[in-house]
Design a protein around this motif. Structure first.
Motif, short mmCIF file in Angstrom:
data_model
loop_
_atom_site.label_atom_id
_atom_site.label_comp_id
_atom_site.label_asym_id
_atom_site.label_seq_id
_atom_site.Cartn_x
_atom_site.Cartn_y
_atom_site.Cartn_z
N LEU A 105 -85.49 -5.44 -2.27
CA LEU A 105 -85.74 -5.43 -3.42
C LEU A 105 -87.11 -6.02 -3.79
CD1 LEU A 105 -83.34 -5.29 -5.45
CD2 LEU A 105 -82.89 -7.74 -5.39
N VAL A 106 -87.63 -5.68 -4.77
CA VAL A 106 -88.81 -6.10 -5.39
C VAL A 106 -88.77 -6.42 -7.03
CG1 VAL A 106 -90.07 -4.66 -3.93
CG2 VAL A 106 -89.83 -3.55 -5.99
N GLU A 107 -89.80 -7.41 -7.39
CA GLU A 107 -89.85 -7.62 -8.64
C GLU A 107 -91.25 -8.18 -9.06
OE1 GLU A 107 -88.12 -11.50 -9.84
OE2 GLU A 107 -88.60 -12.62 -8.05
N ASN A 138 -98.79 -6.98 -9.14
CA ASN A 138 -98.02 -8.18 -9.28
C ASN A 138 -96.58 -7.81 -8.92
OD1 ASN A 138 -97.32 -6.33 -11.55
ND2 ASN A 138 -97.11 -8.06 -12.86
N LEU A 139 -96.30 -6.94 -8.10
CA LEU A 139 -95.04 -6.42 -7.44
C LEU A 139 -94.96 -7.05 -6.11
CD1 LEU A 139 -92.68 -4.40 -8.29
CD2 LEU A 139 -93.78 -2.97 -6.55
N VAL A 140 -93.77 -7.83 -6.18
CA VAL A 140 -93.71 -8.98 -4.81
C VAL A 140 -92.31 -8.67 -4.18
CG1 VAL A 140 -95.07 -10.55 -5.88
CG2 VAL A 140 -92.82 -10.98 -6.15
N MET A 141 -92.12 -8.71 -2.97
CA MET A 141 -91.11 -8.76 -2.24
C MET A 141 -90.48 -10.02 -2.81
SD MET A 141 -91.87 -7.84 1.64
CE MET A 141 -93.23 -8.96 2.05
N GLY A 173 -86.22 -1.96 -7.82
CA GLY A 173 -86.47 -2.66 -8.61
C GLY A 173 -85.53 -3.91 -8.97
N LEU A 174 -85.62 -5.19 -8.92
CA LEU A 174 -85.02 -6.09 -9.41
C LEU A 174 -84.23 -5.81 -10.76
CD1 LEU A 174 -83.75 -8.83 -8.37
CD2 LEU A 174 -85.52 -9.99 -10.21
#
Length: 240
Positions: free
Chosen positions: A129-131, A165-168, A213-214
């Motif tokens: 999941l990434v957000e 700005n996409l993070v685990m 995507g979250l």
């Protein structure tokens, strides 16, 4: 599918809440963070919970015992807190197939089932999941780059100058290939064996890792104010 929960951390940034308990036992909305984690993993179909313990481990073991909601619990011990990849290697002997991994200091109300479903499709060697977060916050996390197919192409841990700005987030699925990658990881500048480095090694070896995507929310409970926010959100969700 087995589920691994990493819960060995000391939680120094949560003090004084963690002076007499491990981070996973800090209560949110009347229940330890780990209870929230276990509830979701059982709902996702976990047939065994493998919990990595360390700091004040007896508090966790005495509280949960050897099963949760009928699902057996196995404990492994991370004797020194040397990073997530180091912690993950402590469970290798218990894993022989794809598995879920959840960080035991995260609270989710999100589409975790999408990650599990993607792993079960046998299309990818891992999924997580990434957000998107505000750019100024990205350096707190493992930062990802993806291609047009939604596959992870690069991961860097807590960069000074984030490439995106996409993070685990704290929920992943892996095949056992992750263990070989963890063994190849070298200590980072922080002196830790980073899970992001192991993931990057998988990518460089040609493995496919999908980003999901979250949808919903998650909170990484690192500071007392994070705990307060998680509690407010859980209470709001219960009232909705």
């Amino acid at each position: 599918m087995k589920a691994v929960v990493l819960a060995a951390g000391e939680g120094t940034r949560l003090r004084p809440l963690t002076e007499d308990k491990p981070k996973g036992m800090v209560e949110i909305d009347g229940q330890p963070i780990l209870t929230h984690c276990f509830d979701q993993l059982v709902e996702l179909g976990a047939d065994e919970l493998i919990v990595v313990v360390g700091y004040l481990k007896e508090r966790i073991i005495d509280h949960y015992g050897d099963e949760y909601e009928g699902v057996p619990i196995t404990y492994t011990h991370q004797r020194e807190q040397k990073g997530l990849a180091h912690a993950l290697l402590s469970v290798e002997e218990h894993i022989d197939d794809d598995f879920m991994l959840m960080l035991g200091d995260n609270v989710f109300q999100a589409n975790l089932d999408d990650v599990v479903r993607r792993q079960q499709e046998d299309r990818a060697d891992a999924a997580f999941l990434v957000e998107e977060v505000p750019w100024e916050e990205a350096s707190r996390y493992g930062v990802c780059d993806t291609n047009k197919y939604g596959e992870i192409t690069d991961v860097v841990e807590k960069p000074d100058d984030p490439p995106s700005n996409l993070v685990m987030t704290g929920f992943y699925t892996f095949s056992p290939a992750i263990f070989h990658a963890c063994k190849l990881v070298q200590p980072s500048n922080r002196g830790e064996y980073e899970i992001s480095e192991a993931i990057d090694l998988l990518i460089r070896s040609g493995r496919t890792i999908d980003a999901i995507g979250l949808e919903g929310w998650r909170i990484d409970v690192g500071y007392p104010e994070d705990r307060e926010e998680a509690e407010e959100r859980l209470q709001a969700a219960a009232e909705a």
